[in-house]
Design a protein around this motif. Structure first.
Motif, PDB file in Angstrom:
ATOM      1  N   ASN A 133      24.968  20.115  17.441  1.00 17.82           N
ATOM      2  CA  ASN A 133      24.115  19.045  17.952  1.00 17.82           C
ATOM      3  C   ASN A 133      22.694  19.288  17.472  1.00 17.82           C
ATOM      4  OD1 ASN A 133      25.847  17.384  19.315  1.00 17.82           O
ATOM      5  ND2 ASN A 133      25.593  18.386  21.296  1.00 17.82           N
ATOM      6  N   TYR A 134      21.981  18.205  17.157  1.00 15.59           N
ATOM      7  CA  TYR A 134      20.596  18.320  16.713  1.00 15.59           C
ATOM      8  C   TYR A 134      19.680  17.687  17.746  1.00 15.59           C
ATOM      9  CZ  TYR A 134      22.762  19.451  12.250  1.00 15.59           C
ATOM     10  OH  TYR A 134      23.509  20.033  11.260  1.00 15.59           O
ATOM     11  N   ILE A 135      18.680  18.434  18.155  1.00 14.32           N
ATOM     12  CA  ILE A 135      17.714  17.963  19.137  1.00 14.32           C
ATOM     13  C   ILE A 135      16.372  17.799  18.429  1.00 14.32           C
ATOM     14  CG2 ILE A 135      16.553  18.457  21.329  1.00 14.32           C
ATOM     15  CD1 ILE A 135      18.979  20.193  22.054  1.00 14.32           C
ATOM     16  N   TYR A 136      15.857  16.570  18.426  1.00 13.22           N
ATOM     17  CA  TYR A 136      14.642  16.260  17.684  1.00 13.22           C
ATOM     18  C   TYR A 136      13.431  16.193  18.619  1.00 13.22           C
ATOM     19  CZ  TYR A 136      17.853  14.857  13.966  1.00 13.22           C
ATOM     20  OH  TYR A 136      18.833  14.836  12.997  1.00 13.22           O
ATOM     21  N   SER A 137      12.294  16.557  18.101  1.00 16.21           N
ATOM     22  CA  SER A 137      11.029  16.351  18.799  1.00 16.21           C
ATOM     23  C   SER A 137      10.065  15.692  17.824  1.00 16.21           C
ATOM     24  CB  SER A 137      10.450  17.678  19.310  1.00 16.21           C
ATOM     25  OG  SER A 137      10.233  18.586  18.241  1.00 16.21           O
ATOM     26  N   TYR A 138       9.065  15.005  18.379  1.00 13.89           N
ATOM     27  CA  TYR A 138       8.218  14.147  17.554  1.00 13.89           C
ATOM     28  C   TYR A 138       6.750  14.332  17.902  1.00 13.89           C
ATOM     29  CZ  TYR A 138      12.791  11.886  17.333  1.00 13.89           C
ATOM     30  OH  TYR A 138      14.132  11.633  17.195  1.00 13.89           O
ATOM     31  N   ILE A 139       5.916  14.000  16.925  1.00 13.82           N
ATOM     32  CA  ILE A 139       4.470  13.956  17.125  1.00 13.82           C
ATOM     33  C   ILE A 139       4.020  12.519  16.871  1.00 13.82           C
ATOM     34  CG2 ILE A 139       2.237  14.747  16.274  1.00 13.82           C
ATOM     35  CD1 ILE A 139       3.533  17.372  15.519  1.00 13.82           C
ATOM     36  N   VAL A 140       3.185  11.998  17.753  1.00 11.28           N
ATOM     37  CA  VAL A 140       2.727  10.612  17.675  1.00 11.28           C
ATOM     38  C   VAL A 140       1.252  10.592  17.314  1.00 11.28           C
ATOM     39  CG1 VAL A 140       2.590   8.411  18.889  1.00 11.28           C
ATOM     40  CG2 VAL A 140       4.407  10.040  19.458  1.00 11.28           C
ATOM     41  N   ILE A 141       0.903   9.853  16.255  1.00  7.94           N
ATOM     42  CA  ILE A 141      -0.485   9.743  15.812  1.00  7.94           C
ATOM     43  C   ILE A 141      -0.949   8.304  15.985  1.00  7.94           C
ATOM     44  CG2 ILE A 141      -2.083  10.039  13.892  1.00  7.94           C
ATOM     45  CD1 ILE A 141       1.104  11.706  13.344  1.00  7.94           C
ATOM     46  N   GLY A 159       8.781  18.888  12.678  1.00  3.16           N
ATOM     47  CA  GLY A 159       9.574  19.900  12.004  1.00  3.16           C
ATOM     48  C   GLY A 159      11.060  19.594  12.055  1.00  3.16           C
ATOM     49  N   ALA A 160      11.856  20.551  11.600  1.00  9.57           N
ATOM     50  CA  ALA A 160      13.310  20.398  11.589  1.00  9.57           C
ATOM     51  C   ALA A 160      13.850  20.352  13.013  1.00  9.57           C
ATOM     52  CB  ALA A 160      13.947  21.544  10.819  1.00  9.57           C
ATOM     53  N   PRO A 161      14.997  19.718  13.228  1.00  6.87           N
ATOM     54  CA  PRO A 161      15.553  19.649  14.584  1.00  6.87           C
ATOM     55  C   PRO A 161      16.055  20.999  15.059  1.00  6.87           C
ATOM     56  CG  PRO A 161      17.123  18.777  13.007  1.00  6.87           C
ATOM     57  CD  PRO A 161      15.856  19.022  12.241  1.00  6.87           C
ATOM     58  N   GLU A 162      16.060  21.155  16.375  1.00  7.25           N
ATOM     59  CA  GLU A 162      16.664  22.335  16.984  1.00  7.25           C
ATOM     60  C   GLU A 162      18.179  22.162  16.941  1.00  7.25           C
ATOM     61  OE1 GLU A 162      16.942  24.477  21.397  1.00  7.25           O
ATOM     62  OE2 GLU A 162      15.500  22.870  21.001  1.00  7.25           O
ATOM     63  N   THR A 163      18.874  23.220  16.595  1.00  3.33           N
ATOM     64  CA  THR A 163      20.327  23.152  16.438  1.00  3.33           C
ATOM     65  C   THR A 163      21.021  23.885  17.578  1.00  3.33           C
ATOM     66  OG1 THR A 163      20.074  23.105  14.033  1.00  3.33           O
ATOM     67  CG2 THR A 163      22.261  23.623  14.898  1.00  3.33           C
ATOM     68  N   GLU A 217       0.142  13.277  20.221  1.00  2.00           N
ATOM     69  CA  GLU A 217       0.963  13.214  21.434  1.00  2.00           C
ATOM     70  C   GLU A 217       2.379  13.650  21.059  1.00  2.00           C
ATOM     71  OE1 GLU A 217       2.467   9.781  24.622  1.00  2.00           O
ATOM     72  OE2 GLU A 217       1.198   9.275  22.896  1.00  2.00           O
ATOM     73  N   HIS A 218       3.042  14.376  21.962  1.00  2.00           N
ATOM     74  CA  HIS A 218       4.387  14.870  21.661  1.00  2.00           C
ATOM     75  C   HIS A 218       5.438  14.037  22.377  1.00  2.00           C
ATOM     76  CE1 HIS A 218       3.431  18.623  19.418  1.00  2.00           C
ATOM     77  NE2 HIS A 218       2.272  18.482  20.040  1.00  2.00           N
ATOM     78  N   PHE A 219       6.517  13.738  21.651  1.00  2.00           N
ATOM     79  CA  PHE A 219       7.638  12.955  22.167  1.00  2.00           C
ATOM     80  C   PHE A 219       8.917  13.769  22.050  1.00  2.00           C
ATOM     81  CE2 PHE A 219       6.805   8.074  21.738  1.00  2.00           C
ATOM     82  CZ  PHE A 219       5.780   8.175  22.653  1.00  2.00           C
ATOM     83  N   ASN A 220       9.879  13.495  22.959  1.00  2.00           N
ATOM     84  CA  ASN A 220      11.242  13.932  22.736  1.00  2.00           C
ATOM     85  C   ASN A 220      12.091  12.692  22.461  1.00  2.00           C
ATOM     86  OD1 ASN A 220      11.808  12.716  25.223  1.00  2.00           O
ATOM     87  ND2 ASN A 220      11.606  14.653  26.340  1.00  2.00           N
ATOM     88  N   ASP A 221      13.411  12.863  22.330  1.00  2.00           N
ATOM     89  CA  ASP A 221      14.276  11.730  22.004  1.00  2.00           C
ATOM     90  C   ASP A 221      14.183  10.622  23.045  1.00  2.00           C
ATOM     91  OD1 ASP A 221      15.326  12.483  19.559  1.00  2.00           O
ATOM     92  OD2 ASP A 221      16.943  13.648  20.436  1.00  2.00           O
ATOM     93  N   ARG A 260       0.846  -1.195   0.000  1.00  2.00           N
ATOM     94  CA  ARG A 260       0.000   0.000   0.000  1.00  2.00           C
ATOM     95  C   ARG A 260       0.878   1.241   0.000  1.00  2.00           C
ATOM     96  NH1 ARG A 260      -4.895   0.238   2.785  1.00  2.00           N
ATOM     97  NH2 ARG A 260      -4.712   2.498   2.535  1.00  2.00           N
ATOM     98  N   ALA A 261       0.534   2.207  -0.838  1.00  2.00           N
ATOM     99  CA  ALA A 261       1.201   3.507  -0.841  1.00  2.00           C
ATOM    100  C   ALA A 261       0.300   4.492  -0.126  1.00  2.00           C
ATOM    101  CB  ALA A 261       1.478   3.966  -2.269  1.00  2.00           C
ATOM    102  N   ILE A 262       0.814   5.108   0.938  1.00  7.46           N
ATOM    103  CA  ILE A 262       0.039   6.089   1.681  1.00  7.46           C
ATOM    104  C   ILE A 262       0.830   7.385   1.789  1.00  7.46           C
ATOM    105  CG2 ILE A 262      -1.118   4.265   2.990  1.00  7.46           C
ATOM    106  CD1 ILE A 262       0.590   5.076   5.396  1.00  7.46           C
ATOM    107  N   THR A 263       0.140   8.446   2.125  1.00  7.53           N
ATOM    108  CA  THR A 263       0.767   9.757   2.279  1.00  7.53           C
ATOM    109  C   THR A 263       0.774  10.128   3.751  1.00  7.53           C
ATOM    110  OG1 THR A 263      -0.034  10.449   0.097  1.00  7.53           O
ATOM    111  CG2 THR A 263       0.668  12.181   1.614  1.00  7.53           C
ATOM    112  N   VAL A 264       1.943  10.527   4.249  1.00  9.84           N
ATOM    113  CA  VAL A 264       2.083  10.939   5.644  1.00  9.84           C
ATOM    114  C   VAL A 264       2.535  12.398   5.671  1.00  9.84           C
ATOM    115  CG1 VAL A 264       3.267  10.541   7.841  1.00  9.84           C
ATOM    116  CG2 VAL A 264       2.675   8.602   6.371  1.00  9.84           C
ATOM    117  N   GLU A 265       1.830  13.215   6.438  1.00 11.08           N
ATOM    118  CA  GLU A 265       2.204  14.617   6.577  1.00 11.08           C
ATOM    119  C   GLU A 265       3.431  14.713   7.484  1.00 11.08           C
ATOM    120  OE1 GLU A 265       0.246  18.918   7.906  1.00 11.08           O
ATOM    121  OE2 GLU A 265      -0.673  17.025   8.518  1.00 11.08           O
ATOM    122  N   GLY A 266       4.550  15.149   6.924  1.00 12.25           N
ATOM    123  CA  GLY A 266       5.784  15.228   7.685  1.00 12.25           C
ATOM    124  C   GLY A 266       6.684  14.035   7.414  1.00 12.25           C
ATOM    125  N   VAL A 267       7.827  14.011   8.100  1.00 13.75           N
ATOM    126  CA  VAL A 267       8.847  12.987   7.901  1.00 13.75           C
ATOM    127  C   VAL A 267       8.672  11.884   8.946  1.00 13.75           C
ATOM    128  CG1 VAL A 267      11.318  12.512   7.875  1.00 13.75           C
ATOM    129  CG2 VAL A 267      10.442  14.665   6.930  1.00 13.75           C
TER     130      VAL A 267
END
Length: 335
Positions: A162-170, A149-153, A188-192, A124-131
């Protein structure tokens, strides 16, 4: 599940172990890395060609196998998407691209095409908003994790970053949608650290009593003489400048690692047992030579790229204690 051989052992309470295998799975002429993932539907094994910057080597093929609890196998070959995000009850999630440039803010918000390989043999090919970062299926809940979004630098010493990432959970339902969009209302929001904890919780657990090892070798591939020559020459090129590897702005020249001298690179054996032996003198063993042996092919005769093998040798000599000289044999200490 073996990561070295195309075989899995299915264990059920009160029943004999069942061995399943896929030795003829086509992954091309290049050695592959192996990732094993569990899911409510069974287990997934994902094969990805090892990377190489040498255009003379044949490319490999990405492939996957789904193993159901009843031993039924589902195979996928010739995959163009080569990055696995994880597996859920819906299937194995694959993307075709690496992470965007950290400085390209817009690219991290763009929609991404994701391929989900399903246990029934369909894709199945699906479309996801974001990376997409990862997918999880644990505790009765399936979720997709995307980068917020892009990581905090943050700058570090010597001009690094250093790159600090944050995430959204669906959260996902039982049915896989054609499109997944980020909604602030139910996300829901996640950090590393949150992501690491979730991944560790969802990771498959090793059995208390591992199954007996069932050796099922890969079927041999067929390489042309030109491919064999390209494989050997690629390894030789990786080590051809050990004595004059580093060039300073002042014109100075230095070896790969301090103390390395008198390098010798030799080819030994015929396909598929060919290896390249790299030896040299070094202060760690002044009365003899240090040696590293590089296998040119894997157990199926596929080509093993030697990408960064010289840098790996440097790092081992710089950061790890080489073996004791008591282990040397006939004046050679293998490292």
């Amino acid at each position: 599940m073996s990561t070295e051989h195309p075989v899995a052992v299915i264990r059920s309470l009160g029943a004999e172990d069942v061995i399943v295998s896929w030795p003829d799975l086509d992954v091309g002429l290049r050695a592959v890395s192996v990732t094993v993932m569990g899911a409510p539907t069974g287990a997934w094994v994902f094969y990805r060609p090892e990377e190489s910057e040498d255009a003379t080597l044949p490319d490999g093929l990405a492939a996957a196998v789904h193993i159901a609890a009843d031993g039924r196998l589902t195979r996928f070959t010739g995959l163009t998407a080569r990055h696995a995000s994880g597996s859920t009850r819906h299937g194995l999630w694959l993307t075709a691209s690496n992470l965007p440039n950290p400085d390209d803010q817009g690219a991290w918000r763009e929609s991404q095409q994701v391929t989900v390989l399903q246990p029934n043999g369909r894709a199945r090919a699906i479309t996801v908003e974001g990376v997409t970062a990862f997918v999880l299926d644990h505790g009765g809940s399936a979720r997709v994790v995307v980068h917020d979004g892009a990581p905090e630098t943050k700058g570090v010493a010597r001009g690094g970053r250093n790159y600090i990432y944050s995430y959204i959970v669906i959260s996902l339902g039982e049915q896989l949608p054609d499109e997944i969009r980020v909604s602030a209302r139910d996300a829901e929001h996640f950090n590393d650290q949150d992501l690491l904890t979730a991944m560790e919780t969802a990771a498959p657990r090793s059995p208390g009593r591992p199954p007996a090892h069932a050796l099922v070798p890969w079927a041999w591939v067929r390489l042309t003489e030109a491919d064999k020559e390209a494989a050997v020459m690629s390894v030789l090129r990786e080590f051809e400048h050990l004595a004059d590897y580093w060039h300073g702005a002042d014109g100075s020249v230095g070896p790969l690692v301090r103390g390395l001298a008198n390098p010798l690179v030799e080819v030994d054996g015929e396909w598929p047992h060919t290896r390249v032996d790299v030896s040299f003198t070094h202060p760690h063993y002044p009365q003899g030579r240090l040696r590293r042996s590089i296998r040119v092919y894997d157990d199926a005769g596929r080509i093993r790229p030697a990408m960064y093998a010289s840098i790996h040798l440097m790092e081992d000599l710089d950061t790890m204690a080489p073996p004791s000289t008591d282990q040397a044999h006939n004046g050679v200490l293998n490292i």
